[in-house]
Scaffold this motif. Structure first.
Motif, short mmCIF file in Angstrom:
data_model
loop_
_atom_site.label_atom_id
_atom_site.label_comp_id
_atom_site.label_asym_id
_atom_site.label_seq_id
_atom_site.Cartn_x
_atom_site.Cartn_y
_atom_site.Cartn_z
N ALA A 516 0.76 -1.11 -0.15
CA ALA A 516 -0.06 0.04 0.02
C ALA A 516 0.80 1.19 -0.02
O ALA A 516 0.47 2.34 -0.77
CB ALA A 516 -1.04 0.17 1.28
N ALA A 517 1.97 1.13 0.67
CA ALA A 517 3.01 2.37 0.66
C ALA A 517 3.39 2.44 -0.48
O ALA A 517 3.54 3.93 -1.08
CB ALA A 517 4.04 2.25 1.90
N ARG A 518 3.84 1.38 -1.50
CA ARG A 518 4.43 1.76 -2.61
C ARG A 518 3.72 2.40 -3.43
O ARG A 518 3.64 3.26 -4.43
CB ARG A 518 4.93 0.32 -3.26
CG ARG A 518 6.49 -0.20 -2.55
CD ARG A 518 6.36 -1.55 -2.59
NE ARG A 518 6.54 -1.72 -4.08
CZ ARG A 518 7.54 -2.44 -4.78
NH1 ARG A 518 8.85 -2.58 -3.82
NH2 ARG A 518 7.67 -2.81 -5.90
N GLU A 519 2.11 1.89 -3.46
CA GLU A 519 1.07 2.63 -4.38
C GLU A 519 0.90 3.89 -4.03
O GLU A 519 0.40 4.79 -4.87
CB GLU A 519 -0.19 1.54 -4.10
CG GLU A 519 -0.18 0.23 -4.68
CD GLU A 519 -1.32 -0.81 -4.31
OE1 GLU A 519 -1.27 -2.14 -4.68
OE2 GLU A 519 -2.22 -0.30 -3.44
N ARG A 520 1.09 4.36 -2.75
CA ARG A 520 1.13 5.54 -2.64
C ARG A 520 2.36 6.51 -2.79
O ARG A 520 2.44 7.66 -2.31
CB ARG A 520 0.77 5.92 -1.04
CG ARG A 520 -0.69 5.23 -0.80
CD ARG A 520 -1.21 5.24 0.50
NE ARG A 520 -2.66 5.23 0.51
CZ ARG A 520 -3.50 6.45 0.74
NH1 ARG A 520 -2.88 7.41 1.02
NH2 ARG A 520 -4.66 6.31 0.36
N GLY A 521 3.26 6.13 -3.48
CA GLY A 521 4.42 6.59 -3.92
C GLY A 521 5.55 6.69 -2.96
O GLY A 521 6.72 7.38 -3.17
N VAL A 522 5.65 5.86 -2.08
CA VAL A 522 6.60 5.59 -1.12
C VAL A 522 7.90 4.37 -1.71
O VAL A 522 7.18 3.42 -2.20
CB VAL A 522 6.37 4.99 0.23
CG1 VAL A 522 7.40 4.95 1.28
CG2 VAL A 522 5.48 6.19 0.95
N ALA A 523 9.07 4.82 -1.65
CA ALA A 523 10.08 3.78 -2.06
C ALA A 523 10.32 3.01 -1.06
O ALA A 523 11.12 3.36 -0.26
CB ALA A 523 11.38 4.47 -2.72
N VAL A 524 9.83 1.77 -1.08
CA VAL A 524 9.82 0.77 -0.17
C VAL A 524 9.76 -0.54 -0.28
O VAL A 524 9.00 -0.99 -1.27
CB VAL A 524 9.06 1.03 1.19
CG1 VAL A 524 7.56 1.09 0.67
CG2 VAL A 524 9.26 0.26 2.67
N GLN A 525 10.60 -1.26 0.27
CA GLN A 525 10.74 -2.87 -0.02
C GLN A 525 10.25 -3.65 1.10
O GLN A 525 10.38 -3.18 2.20
CB GLN A 525 11.87 -3.30 -0.43
CG GLN A 525 12.85 -2.60 -1.63
CD GLN A 525 12.23 -3.07 -3.03
OE1 GLN A 525 11.65 -4.32 -3.16
NE2 GLN A 525 12.11 -2.27 -3.93
N TYR A 526 9.66 -4.75 0.82
CA TYR A 526 9.43 -5.70 1.95
C TYR A 526 10.48 -6.97 1.90
O TYR A 526 10.87 -7.41 0.92
CB TYR A 526 8.01 -6.28 1.90
CG TYR A 526 7.90 -7.30 2.94
CD1 TYR A 526 7.76 -6.91 4.39
CD2 TYR A 526 8.05 -8.65 2.81
CE1 TYR A 526 7.33 -7.76 5.44
CE2 TYR A 526 7.84 -9.64 3.68
CZ TYR A 526 7.58 -9.20 5.08
OH TYR A 526 7.47 -10.08 6.04
N GLY A 527 10.86 -7.38 3.11
CA GLY A 527 11.78 -8.46 3.23
C GLY A 527 12.98 -8.28 4.19
O GLY A 527 13.81 -9.27 4.05
N ALA A 528 12.69 -7.70 4.98
CA ALA A 528 13.95 -7.63 6.02
C ALA A 528 13.84 -8.89 7.05
O ALA A 528 12.92 -9.50 7.30
CB ALA A 528 13.49 -6.49 6.90
N PRO A 529 15.07 -9.07 7.30
CA PRO A 529 15.41 -10.23 8.28
C PRO A 529 14.91 -9.65 9.56
O PRO A 529 14.46 -8.94 10.01
CB PRO A 529 16.82 -10.66 8.17
CG PRO A 529 17.37 -9.14 8.11
CD PRO A 529 16.49 -8.53 6.99
N ALA A 530 15.08 -10.71 10.64
CA ALA A 530 14.67 -10.74 12.07
C ALA A 530 15.69 -9.38 12.26
O ALA A 530 16.80 -9.08 11.74
CB ALA A 530 14.82 -11.54 13.03
N PRO A 531 15.27 -8.71 13.45
CA PRO A 531 16.09 -7.25 13.76
C PRO A 531 17.48 -7.55 13.74
O PRO A 531 18.42 -6.88 13.74
CB PRO A 531 15.32 -6.94 15.07
CG PRO A 531 14.07 -7.21 14.90
CD PRO A 531 14.02 -8.66 14.28
N ASP A 532 17.74 -8.72 14.52
CA ASP A 532 19.33 -8.99 14.78
C ASP A 532 19.96 -9.81 13.39
O ASP A 532 20.99 -10.21 13.43
CB ASP A 532 19.75 -10.17 15.78
CG ASP A 532 18.90 -11.52 15.71
OD1 ASP A 532 18.54 -11.78 14.76
OD2 ASP A 532 19.55 -12.44 16.36
N GLY A 533 19.19 -9.73 12.32
CA GLY A 533 19.76 -10.43 11.08
C GLY A 533 19.46 -11.59 10.93
O GLY A 533 19.61 -12.09 9.71
#
Ligand SMILES: Cc1cc2nc3c(=O)[nH]c(=O)nc-3n(C[C@H](O)[C@H](O)[C@H](O)COP(=O)(O)OP(=O)(O)OC[C@H]3O[C@@H](n4cnc5c(N)ncnc54)[C@H](O)[C@@H]3O)c2cc1C
Length: 545
Positions: A516-533
């Motif tokens: 939804a953020a991308r559809e609103r023009g935000v340059a963002v990807q999904y797929g981060a690992p857990a916070p510690d990597g």
């Protein structure tokens, strides 16, 4: 002074729903601002006393409603800073619940099976671990022994506490000084900051308005750091997308206050609130019987051997989490350390015929404080809480400098809810009064009504627009670009502690929110690992956008 800034995403609240959203969006490249009404404290600032102005009074929010009071977190990290960190998954039958609406409450797309991969992710991120009996404090072992004596089972609960670091100090509700409790201050939030998210403590969001370009303006006030009744500067932030995660007691209030400008809210905003069917029972153990019947004893006079000392809950009995039982007759029982202060004041004298907060009998009960065993029960309520109208600012009319407020929640328990409460109270009595082990004082609603530390469902997901405020992607119906990821999105009572389910739902919502953020023009990807990597728990589902 009012100023207007702009960013990609504003996240309101920094508990489970807010922290997880902030992390994924920031890690994916979005500009993220987190507004949190409470202070930002670190381990060394968590104090072991109850003085006004100590961490204890600064990080709590106790809101008295009509028939139901809510206790929650008021700080960066939200409820994770003050919680007991017991982290079970919700039982399978919960997702099939029908509740008061007589048909499935949860969206068809969510079952225990479809949520499990998201539970895995949170379990890895915090992390949540199984506890061994060797690490269970005396109170947990005692409850387990009493359960066994009554022909029931009990086991150590999964927990987000590093038990090797934990000193069983009993102050976990004031924030953990030892960083043993895996709050959000140790994982999602620092990782979000490392990816560029900005967290602003003491910023209380009041309402949202709509912008001509389809974005939203977030209106906040700066809260005085000592006297939360005083509000200083105001400000506005324009965002392409808003994540509401102020908790079940605050999210519906913000939306109700925004209605005159945003337009009509879905019917379910501020309705169907659930207190997770909670009750506290206080048992006064007879030490001689404990020795004779259970073969257990602790040294006399030693405060640190008292039942009241230890981690929060460590052992639970899940015998009644049986999907073949009728709805409203399923519940869990959890041994709980509840600290002095609230717990001590509210505990009633067993067998008293009238309210017994004070007086000679209460004095005698307090004399035996080392022999108290508190049992927390969670059953299925009927989603009968309703919010409104909203107070002028915040989520409640603040009554004191910190902690205490008077809020707009009305809760009238139905016969179904009472059935769950009564059956769970009776089960506690059956276990602990057997062979004279203890005298049990159940919670009474006569004095302060019901209470909950697990507020849920005031803005819930679902498939039916008539009974849910959000679709199954957590987007507010009729208001594209506003997502709700906190406990208010959970459809109903879970019969167990809810934080892991709230967090798993937030993780599950993230791919759709990023889209939804991308559809609103935000340059963002999904797929981060857990916070510690770590990535081990991220293989089962890997949705990409
Ligand atoms: C004493 C205690 C013990 C608990 N123990 C457990 C446990 O063992 N296991 C478990 O599963 N759960 C436990 N819980 C419950 C758990 O903490 C909550 O279910 C969980 O934190 C809810 O997450 P959330 O994202 O819905 O909201 P929260 O964690 O409550 O976060 C909401 C945040 O939003 C902020 N906020 C509110 N209004 C505004 C506003 N207007 N503007 C900006 N910010 C705002 C709040 O200050 C808060 O930080 C416990 C709770 C308490 C109080």
């Amino acid at each position: 002074m009012t100023s207007t800034e702009s960013t990609d995403v504003v996240v309101i609240g920094s508990g489970f729903g807010g922290a997880i959203a902030a992390y994924h969006l920031a890690a994916g490249g979005a500009r993220v601002l987190v507004l949190e009404r409470g202070p930002w404290l670190q381990a060394e600032e968590f104090e072991h006393d109850f003085k006004l102005g100590s961490s204890y009074t600064r990080v709590f929010d106790f809101v008295v409603g009509d028939g139901m009071s809510i206790l929650g977190g008021n700080c960066v990290g939200g409820g994770s800073v003050v919680y007991f960190a017991t982290m079970p998954r919700a039982p399978r039958f919960v997702f099939e619940r029908r509740g008061s609406i007589g048909r499935r409450m949860w969206p068809a797309s969510i079952t225990r099976d479809t949520l499990d991969p998201w539970y895995d992710r949170v379990t890895e991120a915090l992390p949540v671990t199984r506890q061994s009996w060797e690490k269970v404090p005396y109170a947990g072992g005692l409850f387990a022994a009493a359960c066994a004596h009554a022909g029931r089972t009990a086991n150590p609960s999964p927990s987000a506490v590093d038990v090797d670091e934990c000193v069983n100090c009993n102050w976990m509700m004031a924030g953990c000084r030892f960083d043993a409790k895996r709050s959000l201050l140790l994982n999602y939030l620092p990782a979000a900051v490392a990816h560029g998210a900005e967290i602003r403590p003491l910023h209380e969001v009041q309402r949202l308005t709509r912008l001509a370009d389809g974005g939203y303006r977030v209106h906040y006030r700066v809260v005085d750091e000592e006297d939360y009744r005083i509000l200083h500067d105001s400000g506005e932030i324009d965002a392409k997308l808003v994540i509401l995660a102020a908790g079940s007691g605050a999210t519906p209030v913000i939306l109700q206050r925004s209605e005159p400008d945003l337009g009509r809210m879905p019917h379910a905003v501020g309705r169907y609130f659930s207190g997770n069917g909670e009750r506290l029972n206080t048992a006064i153990l007879d030490e001689d019987k404990v020795r004779d019947v259970l073969g257990l004893s602790r040294p006399d006079g030693s405060a640190y051997a008292a039942y009241q000392i230890g981690r929060g809950p460590t052992v639970a009995s899940w015998d009644r989490l049986d999907g073949s039982l009728p709805e409203y007759e399923r519940f869990s029982l959890e041994q709980l350390y509840f600290p002095p202060g609230l717990g001590t004041i509210l505990a009633q004298v067993p067998g008293a015929t009238g309210p017994s907060w004070f007086g000679l009998e209460k004095k005698e009960m307090l004399r035996q404080w080392q022999s108290w065993l508190t049992i927390f029960t969670m059953s299925e309520d009927d989603n009968e809480g309703v919010f409104g109208p909203p107070p002028e600012t915040g989520n409640a009319h603040r009554l004191s400098m910190q902690m205490l407020g008077d809020g707009p929640l009305r809760y009238r328990p139905t016969a179904n809810t009472w059935r769950g409460w009564s059956l769970s109270d009776a089960a506690v009595k059956d276990i602990l009064e057997r062979d004279g082990l203890a005298r049990v004082a159940p919670w009474t609603n006569d004095l302060v009504g019901a209470y909950t530390v697990h507020p849920l469902a005031s803005c819930r997901i679902g498939d039916d627009p008539a009974t849910s405020a959000l679709d199954d992607r957590h987007e507010l119906r009729g208001h594209p670009g506003i997502f709700v990821t906190d406990g208010s999105a959970v459809p109903g009572a879970l019969t167990v502690n809810p934080a892991l389910t709230i967090a798993a739902l937030a993780e599950r919502a993230m791919p759709g929110i990023v889209r939804a953020a991308r559809e609103r023009g935000v340059a963002v990807q999904y797929g981060a690992p857990a916070p510690d990597g770590s990535t081990a728990a991220r293989v089962a589902v890997a949705p990409t956008v």
